[in-house]
Structures are given as C-alpha cells and as structure tokens.
Scaffold this motif. Structure first.
Motif, mmCIF file in Angstrom:
data_model
loop_
_atom_site.group_PDB
_atom_site.id
_atom_site.type_symbol
_atom_site.label_atom_id
_atom_site.label_comp_id
_atom_site.label_asym_id
_atom_site.label_seq_id
_atom_site.Cartn_x
_atom_site.Cartn_y
_atom_site.Cartn_z
ATOM 1 N N THR A 171 55.287 57.391 -9.182
ATOM 2 C CA THR A 171 56.308 58.384 -9.537
ATOM 3 C C THR A 171 57.632 58.020 -8.862
ATOM 4 N N TYR A 172 58.737 58.383 -9.497
ATOM 5 C CA TYR A 172 60.054 58.060 -8.969
ATOM 6 C C TYR A 172 61.121 58.875 -9.674
ATOM 7 N N ARG A 173 62.298 58.943 -9.054
ATOM 8 C CA ARG A 173 63.474 59.536 -9.685
ATOM 9 C C ARG A 173 64.319 58.450 -10.317
ATOM 10 N N THR A 174 64.382 57.296 -9.646
ATOM 11 C CA THR A 174 65.097 56.143 -10.165
ATOM 12 C C THR A 174 64.345 54.893 -9.735
ATOM 13 N N ALA A 175 64.436 53.851 -10.533
ATOM 14 C CA ALA A 175 63.656 52.644 -10.244
ATOM 15 C C ALA A 175 64.391 51.405 -10.713
ATOM 16 N N GLY A 176 63.993 50.257 -10.204
ATOM 17 C CA GLY A 176 64.601 48.989 -10.590
ATOM 18 C C GLY A 176 63.713 47.825 -10.209
ATOM 19 N N GLU A 177 64.059 46.673 -10.713
ATOM 20 C CA GLU A 177 63.268 45.479 -10.430
ATOM 21 C C GLU A 177 64.160 44.243 -10.309
ATOM 22 N N ASN A 178 63.856 43.385 -9.351
ATOM 23 C CA ASN A 178 64.460 42.059 -9.227
ATOM 24 C C ASN A 178 63.342 41.029 -9.327
ATOM 25 N N ILE A 179 63.567 39.954 -10.050
ATOM 26 C CA ILE A 179 62.614 38.852 -10.075
ATOM 27 C C ILE A 179 63.365 37.557 -9.778
ATOM 28 N N ALA A 180 62.700 36.623 -9.133
ATOM 29 C CA ALA A 180 63.339 35.359 -8.779
ATOM 30 C C ALA A 180 62.290 34.267 -8.662
ATOM 31 N N GLY A 181 62.724 33.043 -8.886
ATOM 32 C CA GLY A 181 61.867 31.884 -8.686
ATOM 33 C C GLY A 181 62.600 30.915 -7.774
ATOM 34 N N ASN A 182 61.977 30.506 -6.683
ATOM 35 C CA ASN A 182 62.634 29.584 -5.766
ATOM 36 C C ASN A 182 61.596 28.951 -4.852
ATOM 37 N N GLN A 183 62.062 28.041 -3.956
ATOM 38 C CA GLN A 183 61.143 27.312 -3.105
ATOM 39 C C GLN A 183 60.937 27.934 -1.728
ATOM 40 N N SER A 184 61.759 28.927 -1.351
ATOM 41 C CA SER A 184 61.603 29.591 -0.055
ATOM 42 C C SER A 184 62.116 31.019 -0.131
ATOM 43 N N VAL A 185 61.707 31.830 0.836
ATOM 44 C CA VAL A 185 62.146 33.222 0.893
ATOM 45 C C VAL A 185 63.650 33.301 1.100
ATOM 46 N N GLN A 186 64.174 32.519 2.043
ATOM 47 C CA GLN A 186 65.604 32.574 2.340
ATOM 48 C C GLN A 186 66.441 32.152 1.140
ATOM 49 N N ALA A 187 66.010 31.087 0.454
ATOM 50 C CA ALA A 187 66.765 30.622 -0.710
ATOM 51 C C ALA A 187 66.739 31.667 -1.817
ATOM 52 N N ALA A 188 65.593 32.280 -2.045
ATOM 53 C CA ALA A 188 65.499 33.331 -3.065
ATOM 54 C C ALA A 188 66.380 34.519 -2.701
ATOM 55 N N HIS A 189 66.350 34.927 -1.442
ATOM 56 C CA HIS A 189 67.176 36.053 -0.985
ATOM 57 C C HIS A 189 68.659 35.746 -1.168
ATOM 58 N N ASN A 190 69.074 34.526 -0.808
ATOM 59 C CA ASN A 190 70.480 34.147 -0.976
ATOM 60 C C ASN A 190 70.899 34.201 -2.431
ATOM 61 N N ALA A 191 70.020 33.716 -3.311
ATOM 62 C CA ALA A 191 70.328 33.731 -4.742
ATOM 63 C C ALA A 191 70.466 35.158 -5.250
ATOM 64 N N LEU A 192 69.597 36.038 -4.813
ATOM 65 C CA LEU A 192 69.665 37.436 -5.237
ATOM 66 C C LEU A 192 70.947 38.104 -4.734
ATOM 67 N N MET A 193 71.323 37.852 -3.483
ATOM 68 C CA MET A 193 72.521 38.472 -2.917
ATOM 69 C C MET A 193 73.794 37.907 -3.523
#
Length: 231
Positions: A171-193
C-alpha cells in the motif's frame, strides 16, 4: 558482434525512472588605560602637563621595595572566546553519514541505501527506511529483467511496478521506480544521480520507504531496481 556488445556495456549506465501518485557575532571592545608615574617634582610635572595636557598624571609616594615589586606584577587576565570543538565531536562530523545496517539486506543493497540517504541528507530530506517487502519485489524485478533479457519498467511477468505492488499487497500514497544496469553500486548510483528523472525519485520528499534489489548478471554485470513508496 563483440565490438558492439562491448560498446553497449560500456555505455550502459542504462537507467530509467518512473513515478506515479496514487489517488489520493559579537564584537569585543578593549579599553586601554595608561598611567604615567612620575616623582613628585613640580618642575617636571609642569613640563609634562604643558606638553601632554591630555595625560592623566597621577602622583604617588615611593613604596618600599617589597611593595614596589608586588605592584609591578600584572593583575589583568585576558580571556578570549574560543570556538574550538571537542576532538571527538569534530571527528564525528567529518565521518560520512551512513544508514544503520538493516537486517535482511545484502552488502551491496546496504551500500546503495547509504548512498541514497547521504544524497537526501545533503538536500535536507529525511532518510528513506528500508522496506523488506519492497526489497523482495525489487529483487524479483531485477532477476526478471535478467532472465527475460529486457530493460523496462513494464515487465512481461509482473506488469508495471504499480501492478506488481498491488498484486503483492503493498500500500502507498505515492510510488516510483528506478532501474539501472551497471558494473558496480557506485557507478550505478552516479548514473542515477546524473539523470534528472532518477535524481528526482531519490530526492522526492514525499517518499518514506525504499526497496533495493541488486542481482548479479545480465549484459551490464549487475541489475539494479529501486522501488519507492510514500506512506
């Protein structure tokens, strides 16, 4: 074929975002006083008064040696305010903020949660709480994208993220989703930001909980799904 596949992997900080709202100072003044002591001689006093009319000439009677020695000792104590902080407090402030470890998250999922909440702290936002139910769904979504070789918010297995949440009783009032493909957590986070849409989800003040699912595999090395809800 290897060239094109390698190029695709190198460029694939591939990410997509989706969001939907459910219905519903101080100055210090120093004063200096100068006192000139001269022997009680009228001729010298007259000369001093003539050349230095603004001096406050005070007469004194020579004291004994012991008294004079004591009088020469300074009696003024100057104290200045300090803004130095305790060493321990300064060390704590220089350490990066991290989210308390959440039981049930993998090391990489905890790492990404820390990164997300550090970004929110910089923006003056409350941290997101890890939701293990959302985490389970996010893992399922990442695995599904690997198994079925697709990269989309709409899953051939679960439908949209909102269909998936509804089907599993989230259950939620508002929701969203991000998806990413990358070789590391930091690289994926940088791409998302670095992507306005994904950054908006991570820094959405209406979101309160997050599920992070990270699965190794697929053409990019690792698949990432972030599911956000506001309650």
């Amino acid at each position: 074929m290897k060239f094109f596949k390698g190029l695709a992997i190198a460029l694939a900080v591939a990410a997509a975002s989706l969001t939907m709202a459910a219905p519903a100072s101080a100055a210090t003044t120093y004063t200096y006083t100068y006192t000139i002591k001269v022997p009680a001689r009228t001729d010298l006093a007259s000369v001093l008064s003539w050349y230095f009319p603004k001096l406050n000439v005070k007469w004194y009677t020579p004291k004994t040696t012991a008294q004079t020695t004591q009088a020469k000792q300074p009696q003024t104590t100057v104290s200045q305010p300090t803004q130095q902080q305790p060493k321990q407090q300064m060390q704590q402030q220089t350490q990066p903020q991290t989210t308390a470890a959440v039981s049930g998250l993998t090391a990489t999922e905890q790492q990404m949660l820390n990164l997300v909440n550090q970004e929110r702290a910089k923006a003056g936002l409350k941290p997101l709480q890890a939701d293990l139910q959302l985490t389970k769904l996010a893992r399922m979504k990442s695995q599904d994208m690997i198994n079925r070789n697709y990269f989309s918010h709409n899953s051939p297995t679960y439908g949209s993220p909102f269909d998936m949440m509804k089907a599993y009783g989230v259950t939620y009032r508002t929701a969203g989703e991000n998806i990413a493909g990358n070789q590391s957590v930091q690289a994926a986070h940088n791409a998302l930001m670095n992507s306005p849409g994904h950054r908006a989800n991570i820094l959405n003040a209406q979101y309160t909980h997050i599920g992070i699912g990270i699965v190794e595999g697929g053409p990019y090395g690792m698949m990432f799904t972030q599911m956000f809800v506001g309650r």
